[in-house]
Design an enzyme around this catalytic site. Sequence first.
Site, mmCIF file in Angstrom:
data_model
loop_
_atom_site.group_PDB
_atom_site.id
_atom_site.type_symbol
_atom_site.label_atom_id
_atom_site.label_comp_id
_atom_site.label_asym_id
_atom_site.label_seq_id
_atom_site.Cartn_x
_atom_site.Cartn_y
_atom_site.Cartn_z
ATOM 1 N N ASP A 13 66.765 6.727 -10.832
ATOM 2 C CA ASP A 13 66.788 6.530 -9.385
ATOM 3 C C ASP A 13 65.510 7.140 -8.809
ATOM 4 O OD1 ASP A 13 68.016 6.069 -6.724
ATOM 5 O OD2 ASP A 13 68.077 8.265 -6.675
ATOM 6 N N ASP A 15 64.760 7.795 -4.706
ATOM 7 C CA ASP A 15 64.976 8.655 -3.541
ATOM 8 C C ASP A 15 65.974 9.758 -3.876
ATOM 9 O OD1 ASP A 15 63.367 7.297 -1.446
ATOM 10 O OD2 ASP A 15 64.728 5.640 -1.864
#
Length: 328
Positions: A13, A15
């Site tokens: 991932d 953010d």
Amino acid sequence: MSLLDYYDALLLDLDGTVWEGGRAIPGAVETIHESGLACMYITNNAARAPQEVAEKLRGIGVDASEELVLTSSQAAVTLARQDFPAGTKVLILGTESFRDLARAAGFEVVDSAEDNPEVVMQGHNPETGWAQLTEATLAIAGGAAYIATNLDTTLPMERGLAVGNGSMVAAVISATGVAPAAAGKPQPVMFQQAVQKLGATKPLAVGDRLNTDIEGANAAGFPTFHVLTGVSGPLALLEAPKEQRPTYLAENMLDLKKNAHQLLPGAQGGFTARINRRDILLERGHAGATSVEALRTVLEVAWAMPEPPELIRPGSAEAEAATDGWWR
């Protein structure tokens, strides 16, 4: 033996995991470089094109090409293409890069409900306002299918949690009563596509949000590594349903270099945890024991309970210090 020795790829991932508001999270870039593993960057943020994401990664020191990026806008277009042929009119709430992806897939992108679109696709764009939301509402009320890139209610920024695409989608749901199909995490498709692209057989998914990153990778059947640098903290972990519980728990990506046993929920740091009615008593603890060691100790007990504990009661000075910041 490092945790990294057990896997051949990282599904990362962005953010809250690799960066926060464009700033690299301490230890993330270093760990990616030193891992020696193939990496795929999987993001629910639909505001940027894959090439823009790759350029931004290179800007913080990560060697990444656009082929190593999967965005939820790509996933949304793929989802729409499964049910609608080329030439279908689509109304898009999102950035120009999202519109470009739809055009490249053969769709005709329109700007108004008056153009009778058959599909509405909504992704994050800071410029989305009342006028765009209204066009989407009118088109959906007229029978258009509704697809959201993702349902993240918040987006981690340097100043805190900003409004995410899910919060904007909620406005359209409120006006129409229609819930969209979601293309991004926590659906497993993006993880499965990433593994196929990399040719990996033993991937490890890394993320900061339980109800997207962890749930999505769990649904795909992959082991998960949760970092406490983003959205989901101790309270969310304590209350997490089974499908959102990570395999490993870490402070940040630097912990990927640790032994696997250290990262599993279980008693460590000299702490003990036991159930007292509907509470958990956290006791003992070595001098200098960390907050995340206390959390792993508590989670093993909490996840064995039929319901989340009402309270975590520290029973020592070390336990008090370790849990001090859990609820902030």
